[in-house]
Motif scaffolding. Structure first.
Motif, PDB file in Angstrom:
ATOM      1  N   ALA A  52       0.919  -1.178   0.427  1.00  0.00           N
ATOM      2  CA  ALA A  52      -0.367   0.082   0.266  1.00  0.00           C
ATOM      3  C   ALA A  52       0.758   1.094  -0.079  1.00  0.00           C
ATOM      4  N   SER A  53       1.975   1.094  -0.027  1.00  0.00           N
ATOM      5  CA  SER A  53       2.947   2.066   0.650  1.00  0.00           C
ATOM      6  C   SER A  53       3.614   2.464  -0.129  1.00  0.00           C
ATOM      7  N   LEU A  54       3.631   1.978  -1.623  1.00  0.00           N
ATOM      8  CA  LEU A  54       3.864   2.212  -3.072  1.00  0.00           C
ATOM      9  C   LEU A  54       3.578   2.827  -3.644  1.00  0.00           C
ATOM     10  N   ALA A  55       3.806   3.270  -5.040  1.00  0.00           N
ATOM     11  CA  ALA A  55       2.577   4.023  -6.000  1.00  0.00           C
ATOM     12  C   ALA A  55       3.519   3.822  -7.158  1.00  0.00           C
ATOM     13  N   PRO A  56       2.005   3.394  -7.861  1.00  0.00           N
ATOM     14  CA  PRO A  56       1.173   3.327  -7.510  1.00  0.00           C
ATOM     15  C   PRO A  56       0.313   2.096  -6.773  1.00  0.00           C
ATOM     16  N   ALA A  57      -0.403   2.624  -5.541  1.00  0.00           N
ATOM     17  CA  ALA A  57      -0.435   1.959  -4.601  1.00  0.00           C
ATOM     18  C   ALA A  57      -1.397   0.670  -5.478  1.00  0.00           C
ATOM     19  N   PRO A  58      -1.602  -0.928  -5.054  1.00  0.00           N
ATOM     20  CA  PRO A  58      -2.821  -1.667  -5.992  1.00  0.00           C
ATOM     21  C   PRO A  58      -4.175  -1.607  -4.722  1.00  0.00           C
ATOM     22  N   ARG A  59      -4.780  -1.600  -5.842  1.00  0.00           N
ATOM     23  CA  ARG A  59      -6.413  -1.294  -5.826  1.00  0.00           C
ATOM     24  C   ARG A  59      -6.896  -2.894  -5.686  1.00  0.00           C
ATOM     25  N   LEU A  60      -7.619  -3.429  -4.854  1.00  0.00           N
ATOM     26  CA  LEU A  60      -8.764  -4.882  -4.842  1.00  0.00           C
ATOM     27  C   LEU A  60      -9.654  -4.698  -4.792  1.00  0.00           C
ATOM     28  N   GLU A  61     -10.426  -5.846  -5.588  1.00  0.00           N
ATOM     29  CA  GLU A  61     -11.907  -5.584  -6.096  1.00  0.00           C
ATOM     30  C   GLU A  61     -12.358  -7.275  -5.743  1.00  0.00           C
ATOM     31  N   ILE A  62     -12.829  -7.761  -5.200  1.00  0.00           N
ATOM     32  CA  ILE A  62     -13.181  -9.026  -5.214  1.00  0.00           C
ATOM     33  C   ILE A  62     -14.464  -9.427  -5.394  1.00  0.00           C
ATOM     34  N   VAL A  63     -14.704 -10.654  -5.543  1.00  0.00           N
ATOM     35  CA  VAL A  63     -15.913 -10.146  -6.802  1.00  0.00           C
ATOM     36  C   VAL A  63     -16.641 -11.417  -6.551  1.00  0.00           C
ATOM     37  N   ASP A  64     -15.722 -12.388  -5.564  1.00  0.00           N
ATOM     38  CA  ASP A  64     -16.491 -13.690  -5.156  1.00  0.00           C
ATOM     39  C   ASP A  64     -15.715 -14.082  -3.926  1.00  0.00           C
ATOM     40  N   GLY A  65     -16.858 -13.679  -2.696  1.00  0.00           N
ATOM     41  CA  GLY A  65     -15.160 -13.548  -1.345  1.00  0.00           C
ATOM     42  C   GLY A  65     -15.944 -15.065  -1.028  1.00  0.00           C
ATOM     43  N   GLU A  66     -14.792 -15.154   0.451  1.00  0.00           N
ATOM     44  CA  GLU A  66     -14.353 -16.394   0.833  1.00  0.00           C
ATOM     45  C   GLU A  66     -14.196 -17.668  -0.203  1.00  0.00           C
ATOM     46  N   LEU A  67     -13.890 -17.536  -0.590  1.00  0.00           N
ATOM     47  CA  LEU A  67     -12.925 -18.786  -1.807  1.00  0.00           C
ATOM     48  C   LEU A  67     -12.095 -18.725  -1.088  1.00  0.00           C
ATOM     49  N   THR A  68     -11.853 -20.981  -0.866  1.00  0.00           N
ATOM     50  CA  THR A  68     -10.767 -21.339  -0.433  1.00  0.00           C
ATOM     51  C   THR A  68     -10.019 -21.703  -1.264  1.00  0.00           C
ATOM     52  N   VAL A  69      -9.071 -21.720  -0.954  1.00  0.00           N
ATOM     53  CA  VAL A  69      -7.922 -22.732  -1.739  1.00  0.00           C
ATOM     54  C   VAL A  69      -7.336 -23.708  -0.481  1.00  0.00           C
ATOM     55  N   LEU A  70      -6.232 -24.756  -1.579  1.00  0.00           N
ATOM     56  CA  LEU A  70      -4.772 -25.465  -0.335  1.00  0.00           C
ATOM     57  C   LEU A  70      -4.214 -24.994  -1.079  1.00  0.00           C
TER      58      LEU A  70
END
Length: 674
Positions: free
Chosen positions: A547-565
């Motif tokens: 977050a402190s870097l430029a450009p700061a990345p932006r997060l968009e969660i379309v489908d949440g609670e996805l679990t992976v192993l």
């Protein structure tokens, strides 16, 4: 029609035995050679005819028995005519048509005989004999002159069969009755043709040369026959002792039989006696001194440690034992060329281990490399001038009963040598034995070299694994150093800002924890086991770290609670590296976005940037190649490690980029049920 007699039984019995033996001589190769199949069928038909005639001759007063004898006789004639037609006809259709004609003629003769029209039946038999003689004449005439030596005895044998039939049935047709003496002597006359056919079969390359009896079977049969003869002789001697021994006869008989049985068991289990019998059989019953197929199979199985064989745990010992078995040697030792300079002992079999080094083996090594000879130790001692004045090293001479020195050749160069002990029986060391030892030595050298290559490759893989792990650790340390450097650069400007101080402390704590984890893994050499992870939380942590870097990345969660192993630390490292690359490739006023969504049964993380992009050629040839980087301080293993780890957990990494437009990385991971 004809009366039975002892002469008829004996005559046809001899014919049955002769053609049965000839069929046994041919049966070895009948599957591989069609001519041998046809000849085998004719011999079997003749044997069946003779045997049937022998059994039915006593029932000549029964019409059914007479008809059965006629049927067997026609079967024999049809088989020999089919054999001749098989040789002469070039096409399958011609053969089938001609054989069908012969079969119809035989059925006609049998029908006339069944109806009592003996004259017509005899005429048909006479025509079949004439046809046979014509086919024999065509067979000999159509054979090239250079090859007639191989078929002339076959022509004489088959021709004699039809000549006798011609004479028998022509006289019967003239006198209106069968000559009993000629009929009874027919079996012996046919039996006399069997040796001619056997000789022709041995000469002709298209026929089986003889009964293929393996050396092992012959060795076992000879041992059993010898044991039987021995037991019979001992039983006769015991009976004689009992007969002349009086009151002590029974005791002498039992003592003699017991001693004879013990002696027989000792002889049967004697390796020296078995070796002598094997050499005797190879020398007197076979043209070649070795059964190369069997010897090669035993050598291959011994080197690959498959099936029953030598109880030698190591490859080197098995190689010695396999070569020793070729010449009935009871022991041996193996030397290999070390560092391309000196012969050094590697292993021994039934011998004490030789000295560690052979400092005086340079002359022997040069001689074997130049001449590639199999050296007889006694001959080299007696006549050193034949070996260029070379003296065998003391390490070889010190071995008890040293007999042969066989080179191990690999691609024309000396790889090592095998020293074998004197054999259990006298073996002629001729060119055949020497060539077999040399080719067996080359096979053993190939296996030993392959084993050395495998060991060297295993060591190289261990170093490669360690180097790869070290490279990944250094790469992660580089990223941490970059973060700390950026933090230090901003400290001069924002050190009085409480928010910056709080963020600085959190960043330092996070970096220290990461370095501790890396050091622990490097010390233990282990990797954490995968565990179910909420992918949205991992992405939130990765975006927060940048977050402190430029450009700061932006997060968009379309489908949440996805679990992976996956392993959390390694997955965070993969996503953090991809984010770091996207930020470094994008101007400060550009855009870096991260989107999480679901596609069927997979979770997809899309990392988009509006940076400088990459060409298709760069993606294809350089992007995933380790240690290939366009950055000045880069190591070129980040994207490679990311792709390899995603493959390890069943996912994949896709990339789409357009120069001067931007790049999209797609991290695809299989979903894990929560």
């Amino acid at each position: 029609m004809l009366a039975s007699s002892g002469a008829a039984v004996l005559s046809h019995g001899v014919a049955a035995l002769a053609f049965c033996l000839l069929a046994l001589l041919l049966i070895g190769n009948w599957r591989a050679r069609q001519n041998a199949r046809a000849l085998l069928a004719a011999c079997l038909a003749t044997s069946v005819w003779a045997l049937g005639t022998l059994l039915l001759a006593g029932m000549a007063q029964i019409p059914a028995a007479v008809l059965a004898i006629e049927a067997l006789d026609l079967l024999r004639t049809a088989a020999w005519l089919a054999f001749l037609l098989w040789l002469l006809a070039s096409k399958r259709r011609q053969r089938l048509a001609a054989m069908l004609g012969v079969l119809l003629a035989c059925l006609l003769a049998l029908l006339l005989s069944a109806l009592g029209l003996l004259t017509g039946a005899t005429a048909c038999r006479l025509l079949l004999a004439v046809l046979g003689l014509l086919l024999v004449e065509q067979w000999y005439r159509n054979t090239p002159a250079a090859q007639r030596w191989g078929v002339k005895f076959a022509c004489l044998g088959v021709g004699a069969l039809f000549v006798y039939d011609f004479y028998l049935y022509s006289e019967a047709l003239l006198l209106r009755q069968m000559n009993g003496e000629l009929w009874r002597a027919r079996g012996v006359a046919d039996a006399l043709c069997a040796p001619l056919l056997a000789l022709a079969a041995a000469r002709h390359p298209s026929w089986a040369p003889g009964l293929l009896v393996s050396r092992q079977m012959l060795l076992g049969s000879a041992a059993m026959l010898g044991a039987a003869v021995y037991l019979l002789a001992m039983a006769a001697c015991a009976y004689y002792l009992r007969h002349v021994g009086g009151a002590w006869g029974s005791l002498m008989q039992m003592a003699f039989l017991g001693g004879a049985a013990l002696l027989l068991v000792g002889m049967l289990f004697s390796g020296a006696l078995r070796a002598r019998l094997k050499v005797f059989i190879n020398k007197h019953f076979y043209q070649a001194g070795f059964d190369y197929r069997d010897e090669w199979l035993k050598l291959t199985r011994a080197l690959s440690h498959e099936g029953p064989g030598l109880a030698c745990p190591g490859l080197a010992e098995r190689a010695i034992a396999a070569m020793a078995q070729l010449v009935e040697s009871p022991a041996g030792a193996l030397w290999l060329v070390r560092d391309g300079r000196q012969l050094a002992p590697l292993a021994s079999w039934n011998w004490p281990m030789p000295a560690d080094r052979a400092p005086d083996s340079a002359a022997l090594q040069q001689f074997l490399a130049a001449r590639q000879w199999v050296i007889e130790v006694d001959d080299c001692r007696r006549q050193p001038q034949h070996y260029g004045g070379m003296a065998l090293p003391e390490a070889v001479l010190a071995l008890p009963s040293a007999w042969l020195v066989a080179p191990l050749l690999l691609q024309g160069s000396l790889f090592g040598m095998v020293v074998l002990a004197r054999p259990r029986t006298r073996i002629s060391l001729n060119w055949e034995t020497r060539d077999l030892l040399k080719i067996a030595g080359s096979q053993a050298a190939s296996c030993l070299a392959h084993r050395q290559s495998q060991e060297a490759l295993a060591v190289a893989r261990q170093f490669e694994s360690f180097s790869r792990m070290s490279a990944f650790v250094v790469h992660d340390l580089k990223n941490l150093v970059f973060q700390l450097s950026l933090l230090l650069a901003n400290a001069e400007k924002h050190r009085a800002n409480p928010a910056f101080q709080q963020d600085m402390l959190a960043t330092l704590d996070h970096s220290v924890q990461k370095m501790k984890t890396l050091l622990q893994k490097l010390a233990r050499g282990d990797v954490s086991a995968p565990a179910p992870l909420r992918l949205d939380r991992v992405l939130q942590q990765a975006v927060a770290d940048k977050a402190s870097l430029a450009p700061a990345p932006r997060l968009e969660i379309v489908d949440g609670e996805l679990t992976v192993l996956a392993d959390r630390a390694r997955l965070e490292r993969v996503l953090g590296h991809l984010l770091q690359n996207a930020i470094e490739a994008t101007a400060s006023d550009g855009c870096v976005s991260v989107r999480l969504r679901r596609e069927n049964s997979t979770a997809v993380v899309e990392l988009n940037d509006t940076g400088q992009g990459m060409s298709a050629q760069f993606i294809r040839e350089h992007l995933f190649r380790p240690f290939d980087s366009t950055k000045t301080a880069g190591m070129g293993i980040g994207v490679f490690e990311s792709r390899e780890y995603l493959h390890e957990v069943g996912g994949r990494l896709d990339v789409h980029s357009v120069p001067a437009v931007g790049t999209t990385f797609r991290v695809v991971l299989p979903l894990h049920p929560a």
